[in-house]
Motif scaffolding. Structure first.
Motif, PDB file in Angstrom:
ATOM      1  N   CYS A  16      73.661  84.597 -41.983  1.00 37.71           N
ATOM      2  CA  CYS A  16      73.537  83.693 -40.840  1.00 37.71           C
ATOM      3  C   CYS A  16      72.861  82.414 -41.306  1.00 37.71           C
ATOM      4  CB  CYS A  16      72.720  84.357 -39.736  1.00 37.71           C
ATOM      5  SG  CYS A  16      72.360  83.278 -38.341  1.00 37.71           S
ATOM      6  N   GLU A  17      73.503  81.283 -41.036  1.00 36.86           N
ATOM      7  CA  GLU A  17      72.907  79.982 -41.327  1.00 36.86           C
ATOM      8  C   GLU A  17      72.357  79.416 -40.027  1.00 36.86           C
ATOM      9  OE1 GLU A  17      74.132  75.551 -42.916  1.00 36.86           O
ATOM     10  OE2 GLU A  17      75.689  77.012 -42.542  1.00 36.86           O
ATOM     11  N   TRP A  18      71.097  78.974 -40.054  1.00 33.72           N
ATOM     12  CA  TRP A  18      70.471  78.435 -38.854  1.00 33.72           C
ATOM     13  C   TRP A  18      69.508  77.313 -39.216  1.00 33.72           C
ATOM     14  CZ3 TRP A  18      65.144  79.142 -38.492  1.00 33.72           C
ATOM     15  CH2 TRP A  18      64.593  80.109 -39.341  1.00 33.72           C
ATOM     16  N   VAL A  19      69.222  76.470 -38.222  1.00 31.62           N
ATOM     17  CA  VAL A  19      68.400  75.288 -38.456  1.00 31.62           C
ATOM     18  C   VAL A  19      67.410  75.132 -37.293  1.00 31.62           C
ATOM     19  CG1 VAL A  19      68.435  72.785 -38.761  1.00 31.62           C
ATOM     20  CG2 VAL A  19      70.337  74.154 -39.585  1.00 31.62           C
ATOM     21  N   PRO A  20      66.118  74.924 -37.568  1.00 31.55           N
ATOM     22  CA  PRO A  20      65.177  74.598 -36.493  1.00 31.55           C
ATOM     23  C   PRO A  20      65.400  73.146 -36.055  1.00 31.55           C
ATOM     24  CG  PRO A  20      64.034  74.677 -38.591  1.00 31.55           C
ATOM     25  CD  PRO A  20      65.445  75.074 -38.858  1.00 31.55           C
ATOM     26  N   ILE A  21      65.470  72.904 -34.736  1.00 25.68           N
ATOM     27  CA  ILE A  21      65.768  71.567 -34.226  1.00 25.68           C
ATOM     28  C   ILE A  21      64.774  71.167 -33.135  1.00 25.68           C
ATOM     29  CG2 ILE A  21      68.223  71.647 -34.780  1.00 25.68           C
ATOM     30  CD1 ILE A  21      68.713  72.335 -31.824  1.00 25.68           C
ATOM     31  N   TYR A  35      69.263  76.173 -33.907  1.00 21.80           N
ATOM     32  CA  TYR A  35      70.719  76.074 -33.842  1.00 21.80           C
ATOM     33  C   TYR A  35      71.300  77.040 -34.860  1.00 21.80           C
ATOM     34  CZ  TYR A  35      75.459  74.435 -34.449  1.00 21.80           C
ATOM     35  OH  TYR A  35      76.807  74.381 -34.564  1.00 21.80           O
ATOM     36  N   VAL A  36      72.076  77.988 -34.390  1.00 16.93           N
ATOM     37  CA  VAL A  36      72.734  78.959 -35.270  1.00 16.93           C
ATOM     38  C   VAL A  36      74.104  78.393 -35.600  1.00 16.93           C
ATOM     39  CG1 VAL A  36      73.585  81.314 -35.489  1.00 16.93           C
ATOM     40  CG2 VAL A  36      71.464  80.877 -34.238  1.00 16.93           C
ATOM     41  N   ASN A  37      74.294  78.041 -36.867  1.00 20.46           N
ATOM     42  CA  ASN A  37      75.533  77.392 -37.271  1.00 20.46           C
ATOM     43  C   ASN A  37      76.676  78.384 -37.404  1.00 20.46           C
ATOM     44  OD1 ASN A  37      77.234  75.305 -38.061  1.00 20.46           O
ATOM     45  ND2 ASN A  37      76.736  75.566 -40.206  1.00 20.46           N
ATOM     46  N   LEU A  56      65.595  89.109 -35.049  1.00 23.92           N
ATOM     47  CA  LEU A  56      64.230  89.449 -35.466  1.00 23.92           C
ATOM     48  C   LEU A  56      63.798  88.613 -36.663  1.00 23.92           C
ATOM     49  CD1 LEU A  56      61.732  91.221 -35.139  1.00 23.92           C
ATOM     50  CD2 LEU A  56      62.836  92.907 -36.592  1.00 23.92           C
ATOM     51  N   ASP A  57      64.691  88.415 -37.633  1.00 27.97           N
ATOM     52  CA  ASP A  57      64.348  87.604 -38.797  1.00 27.97           C
ATOM     53  C   ASP A  57      64.096  86.152 -38.399  1.00 27.97           C
ATOM     54  OD1 ASP A  57      64.162  87.354 -41.811  1.00 27.97           O
ATOM     55  OD2 ASP A  57      65.689  85.842 -41.334  1.00 27.97           O
ATOM     56  N   ILE A  58      64.963  85.593 -37.550  1.00 33.36           N
ATOM     57  CA  ILE A  58      64.778  84.208 -37.111  1.00 33.36           C
ATOM     58  C   ILE A  58      63.478  84.073 -36.323  1.00 33.36           C
ATOM     59  CG2 ILE A  58      65.682  82.393 -35.611  1.00 33.36           C
ATOM     60  CD1 ILE A  58      68.503  83.321 -36.434  1.00 33.36           C
ATOM     61  N   ALA A  59      63.211  85.022 -35.434  1.00 33.63           N
ATOM     62  CA  ALA A  59      61.981  84.971 -34.632  1.00 33.63           C
ATOM     63  C   ALA A  59      60.727  85.049 -35.507  1.00 33.63           C
ATOM     64  CB  ALA A  59      61.974  86.100 -33.608  1.00 33.63           C
ATOM     65  N   ALA A  68      67.580  79.797 -28.773  1.00 36.75           N
ATOM     66  CA  ALA A  68      68.583  79.460 -29.787  1.00 36.75           C
ATOM     67  C   ALA A  68      69.900  79.193 -29.099  1.00 36.75           C
ATOM     68  CB  ALA A  68      68.729  80.600 -30.783  1.00 36.75           C
ATOM     69  N   TYR A  69      70.763  78.432 -29.762  1.00 36.64           N
ATOM     70  CA  TYR A  69      72.099  78.233 -29.228  1.00 36.64           C
ATOM     71  C   TYR A  69      73.078  78.091 -30.378  1.00 36.64           C
ATOM     72  CZ  TYR A  69      72.045  73.208 -30.222  1.00 36.64           C
ATOM     73  OH  TYR A  69      72.022  72.001 -30.842  1.00 36.64           O
TER      74      TYR A  69
END
Length: 74
Positions: A16-21, A35-37, A56-59, A68-69
């Motif tokens: 999963c690729e994600w970015v804090p915005i 943002y979950v890409n 859980l990992d992102i949190a 998230a969106y």
């Protein structure tokens, strides 16, 4: 950021690729959202369980995120 989920033998189950915005949608260290890409799953995996692990990992790695969106493309 990249989250990878592996099984006990080390085989990749998901990535999963994600970015804090910030509130304007720009990548930021002063983030409030994530943002979950894209999320990719290995065939035969339990998608619900894998998504729980990804969340859980992102949190854990982005503790100040309120939500998230993502765009559902496919």
């Amino acid at each position: 950021m990249l989250t990878t989920i592996r099984d006990a033998s080390g085989q990749l189950r998901a990535a999963c690729e994600w970015v804090p915005i910030d509130c304007f949608g720009h990548q930021s260290n002063d983030y409030r959202m994530v943002y979950v890409n894209q999320v990719e799953f290995s065939a035969g995996g339990d998608a619900r369980a894998i998504i729980r692990e990804v969340i859980l990992d992102i949190a854990t790695r982005a503790p100040f995120a309120r939500g998230a969106y993502w765009e559902r493309r496919d």
